[in-house]
Design an enzyme around this catalytic site. Structure first.
Site, mmCIF file in Angstrom:
data_model
loop_
_atom_site.group_PDB
_atom_site.id
_atom_site.type_symbol
_atom_site.label_atom_id
_atom_site.label_comp_id
_atom_site.label_asym_id
_atom_site.label_seq_id
_atom_site.Cartn_x
_atom_site.Cartn_y
_atom_site.Cartn_z
ATOM 1 N N LYS A 93 44.489 9.196 49.462
ATOM 2 C CA LYS A 93 44.262 8.558 48.162
ATOM 3 C C LYS A 93 43.658 9.514 47.144
ATOM 4 O O LYS A 93 43.933 9.400 45.959
ATOM 5 C CB LYS A 93 43.346 7.339 48.322
ATOM 6 C CG LYS A 93 44.040 6.122 48.895
ATOM 7 C CD LYS A 93 43.286 4.866 48.502
ATOM 8 C CE LYS A 93 44.009 3.614 48.942
ATOM 9 N NZ LYS A 93 43.284 2.395 48.539
ATOM 10 N N LYS B 237 54.202 4.662 54.043
ATOM 11 C CA LYS B 237 54.049 3.209 54.203
ATOM 12 C C LYS B 237 54.300 2.486 52.880
ATOM 13 O O LYS B 237 54.058 3.050 51.802
ATOM 14 C CB LYS B 237 52.688 2.857 54.822
ATOM 15 C CG LYS B 237 51.550 2.798 53.858
ATOM 16 C CD LYS B 237 50.328 2.090 54.474
ATOM 17 C CE LYS B 237 49.244 2.041 53.414
ATOM 18 N NZ LYS B 237 48.100 1.243 53.693
ATOM 19 N N LYS C 213 51.098 -1.353 47.819
ATOM 20 C CA LYS C 213 51.065 -2.020 46.509
ATOM 21 C C LYS C 213 50.691 -1.041 45.413
ATOM 22 O O LYS C 213 50.919 -1.305 44.244
ATOM 23 C CB LYS C 213 50.172 -3.263 46.488
ATOM 24 C CG LYS C 213 48.866 -3.242 47.242
ATOM 25 C CD LYS C 213 48.129 -4.562 47.011
ATOM 26 C CE LYS C 213 47.370 -5.064 48.219
ATOM 27 N NZ LYS C 213 46.218 -4.260 48.599
#
Ligand code: AMP
Ligand code: TRP
Length: 376
Positions: A154, A237, A240
């Site tokens: 991230k 993966k 969202k």
């Protein structure tokens, strides 16, 4: 004791206190009752899980997590939380965050969580999460956090620019679970590393303060689709927060959007194999087969028995139809719930009261063990 817990030592004074000469309970065994008796520590069948309101819930969230939360309502004391504190570890527009938090709660209910049969609430409404997270910030070691792959993913290349919240995110996650003394945590496969860290934190707290206060946590990673992959890249993966909306199916997508996204999903030129071994090295094919398997309750092999040899054009038609039939009613129910935000908010407030009644005494006790003077 885990390697990471062993590596870091607590303050000398407390460390020199014997721990009954025994090691803490082995991972995945049932928790022992605490040395200092406290009523809330007796529960060992409490389930906790959380989901971030950082976007619209995806098919990955649904198949990897939410769907598995539903049956646990009937077999366990189940506590589910929309984790807004986690969401702001990366920038969220305030208006959007508020909207998405409600939308996520509505999605959870539409997927089958029943506020009468489980405790469903918003994380920021129960202050124990943030209070215990602070203590855990002081228990977890930098070396442990440095290994977290989600942070690396991230934060990306410019790690210096990531928020400090993103870095200590796993400590908050540990607090979420442990402030309920929950022992079973249904999550997708990507969260396993965070749960191992939560166990390291629980053990180090118990060790440093010479107690058996926090129980061990067991991840429940269920289902054939514990990891649903992006429709644009079978090695990433479905998320969202992916910038491409084409990479995911959202629970809010209508039937045209679902059909289009499936039709455009990346594939390879070969037809579907006849057996599972033929999915080797074909991540996109494996993903689409896995999604149909999860939706229809079949195995990969079962899906391939029916559809092996077909080209992707024909297979995608079948998959889109199955998804539309499965997700349509969820979307309709979600829209219905969102038409009455006051009723939704009231249900969430009630959930928060129930959650608070469990979490606050456990957090108070943790603060007492640390040596904080009582507030009352
Ligand atoms: P998040 O979207 O990160 O808030 O994740 C909420 C829950 O959904 C967690 O239990 C995740 O493990 C699960 N999850 C998220 N993305 C996926 C995915 N692509 N496949 C399976 N499970 C997922
Ligand atoms: N970190 C989880 C995710 O991104 C969400 C989460 C926060 C969670 N707190 C939790 C999951 C506690 C399980 C238990 O998916």
């Amino acid at each position: 004791m885990s390697a990471s817990a062993r590596r870091s030592s607590g303050p000398g004074l407390i460390q020199s206190r014997p721990l009954d000469g025994t090691a803490l309970p082995a991972r995945h065994s049932a928790p022992r009752s605490p040395k200092r008796s406290s009523p809330m520590a007796q529960t060992n069948t409490r389930v906790f899980s959380g989901i971030q309101p950082s976007g619209v819930p995806t098919l990955g969230n649904y198949l990897g997590a939410i769907r598995n939360w539903v049956p646990l309502q009937d077999t366990h004391e189940a506590i589910y939380c929309v984790v807004d504190l986690h969401a702001i570890t990366v920038w969220q527009d305030p208006k959007e965050l508020a909207r998405q938090t409600r939308e996520m709660a509505a999605a959870l209910i539409a997927c089958g969580l029943d506020p009468a049969r489980c405790t469903l609430f918003i994380q920021s409404h129960v202050h124990a999460h943030a209070r215990l997270a602070w203590i855990f910030n002081c228990v977890a070691r930098l070396g442990w956090l440095n290994r977290m792959t989600q942070f690396k993913d991230k934060a990306g290349k410019d790690r210096e620019a990531a928020s400090s919240g993103l870095y200590v995110y796993p400590n908050l996650m540990a607090a979420d679970i442990l402030t309920y003394h929950a022992t079973k945590v249904p999550v997708g496969d990507d969260q396993k590393q965070h749960l191992e860290l939560a166990n390291d934190i629980a053990q180090k707290f118990n060790h440093d303060y010479g107690v058996t206060f926090f129980p061990l946590i067991e991840p429940l990673i269920q289902g054939i689709a514990a990891r649903v992959m992006s429709l644009r890249d079978g090695t990433k993966k479905m998320s969202k927060s992916d910038p491409s909306d084409q990479s995911r199916i959202n629970l809010t997508d209508d039937q045209d959007a679902i059909a289009l996204k499936i039709r455009r999903a990346k594939t390879d030129p070969e037809p579907l194999p006849e057996s599972e071994a033929g999915l080797e090295g074909r991540p996109e094919a494996r993903n689409l087969v896995g999604i149909l398997a999860a939706i229809t309750g079949e195995t990969h092999a079962g899906v391939l028995r029916h559809h092996g040899g077909k080209g992707f054009g024909a297979f995608k038609e079948v998959l889109a139809e199955a998804l539309v039939a499965h997700l349509g009613p969820i979307r309709a129910e979600m829209n219905r719930l969102l038409q009455d935000p006051a009723a939704l908010d009231a249900a969430l407030r009630q959930g928060a009261e129930r959650a608070d009644a469990i979490a606050t005494p456990i957090c108070d006790e943790a603060e007492r063990l640390v040596g904080f003077l009582p507030r009352k």
